[in-house]
Design a protein around this motif. Structure first.
Motif, PDB file in Angstrom:
ATOM      1  N   HIS A  39       0.828  -1.202   0.000  1.00 18.94           N
ATOM      2  CA  HIS A  39       0.000   0.000   0.000  1.00 18.94           C
ATOM      3  C   HIS A  39       0.868   1.260   0.000  1.00 18.94           C
ATOM      4  N   ILE A  40       1.873   1.302   0.850  1.00 21.22           N
ATOM      5  CA  ILE A  40       2.745   2.480   0.955  1.00 21.22           C
ATOM      6  C   ILE A  40       3.495   2.719  -0.356  1.00 21.22           C
ATOM      7  N   ALA A  44       2.713   5.865  -3.000  1.00 19.25           N
ATOM      8  CA  ALA A  44       3.758   6.855  -3.276  1.00 19.25           C
ATOM      9  C   ALA A  44       3.958   7.072  -4.772  1.00 19.25           C
ATOM     10  N   ILE A  45       3.759   6.043  -5.570  1.00 18.85           N
ATOM     11  CA  ILE A  45       4.047   6.183  -7.002  1.00 18.85           C
ATOM     12  C   ILE A  45       2.811   6.377  -7.871  1.00 18.85           C
ATOM     13  N   ILE A  46       1.603   6.136  -7.366  1.00 16.41           N
ATOM     14  CA  ILE A  46       0.422   6.137  -8.231  1.00 16.41           C
ATOM     15  C   ILE A  46      -0.083   7.538  -8.559  1.00 16.41           C
ATOM     16  N   LEU A  51      -2.874  11.465 -12.192  1.00 13.37           N
ATOM     17  CA  LEU A  51      -2.995  12.804 -12.761  1.00 13.37           C
ATOM     18  C   LEU A  51      -2.769  12.805 -14.271  1.00 13.37           C
ATOM     19  N   PHE A  52      -1.786  12.046 -14.733  1.00 13.11           N
ATOM     20  CA  PHE A  52      -1.500  11.979 -16.162  1.00 13.11           C
ATOM     21  C   PHE A  52      -2.641  11.289 -16.911  1.00 13.11           C
ATOM     22  N   THR A  53      -3.215  10.254 -16.310  1.00 13.53           N
ATOM     23  CA  THR A  53      -4.349   9.566 -16.929  1.00 13.53           C
ATOM     24  C   THR A  53      -5.543  10.502 -17.015  1.00 13.53           C
ATOM     25  N   ALA A  54      -5.813  11.246 -15.954  1.00 12.80           N
ATOM     26  CA  ALA A  54      -6.918  12.213 -15.972  1.00 12.80           C
ATOM     27  C   ALA A  54      -6.671  13.297 -17.017  1.00 12.80           C
ATOM     28  N   TYR A  78      -6.541  -0.741  -5.796  1.00 12.95           N
ATOM     29  CA  TYR A  78      -5.851  -1.492  -4.750  1.00 12.95           C
ATOM     30  C   TYR A  78      -5.440  -0.562  -3.605  1.00 12.95           C
ATOM     31  N   VAL A  79      -4.878   0.592  -3.944  1.00 11.96           N
ATOM     32  CA  VAL A  79      -4.469   1.553  -2.917  1.00 11.96           C
ATOM     33  C   VAL A  79      -5.690   2.062  -2.157  1.00 11.96           C
TER      34      VAL A  79
END
Length: 95
Positions: A39-40, A44-46, A51-54, A78-79
């Motif tokens: 999860h951590i 941290a990376i998602i 933002l780029f996908t949006a 998952y997060v």
């Protein structure tokens, strides 16, 4: 953030998890740690990927958006799910 530190399996709330407490927590302690660590790392990376996908969707670049969303959405989901799961798993060990 302000609640202080809690360790999974610390049933007597002394800040240490001794062998008896580890045995009482059993395999769920390892399950908790695996969920927490993944999860951590993913949290941290998602965010940049979200933002780029949006951005791709808002600028009507739908093929690129769709391609990114196939990867981003399951990771974000998952997060989003493991956050409350981690919270509920650790909540009995807060003072």
């Amino acid at each position: 953030l302000l609640a202080g530190e809690a360790k999974y399996g610390d049933s007597n709330h002394d800040g240490l998890v001794d062998e008896a407490e580890k045995l009482a927590a059993g395999a769920m302690r390892m399950v908790y740690l695996v969920i927490l660590i993944t999860h951590i790392i993913l949290a941290a990376i998602i965010l940049p990927f979200i933002l780029f996908t949006a951005y791709r969707g808002l600028t009507s670049e739908f093929p690129a958006h769709k391609k990114l969303a196939r990867i981003t959405w399951p990771l974000w989901f998952y997060v989003a799910v493991t956050g409350p799961v981690v919270y509920f798993m650790i909540s009995p060990y807060y003072n």
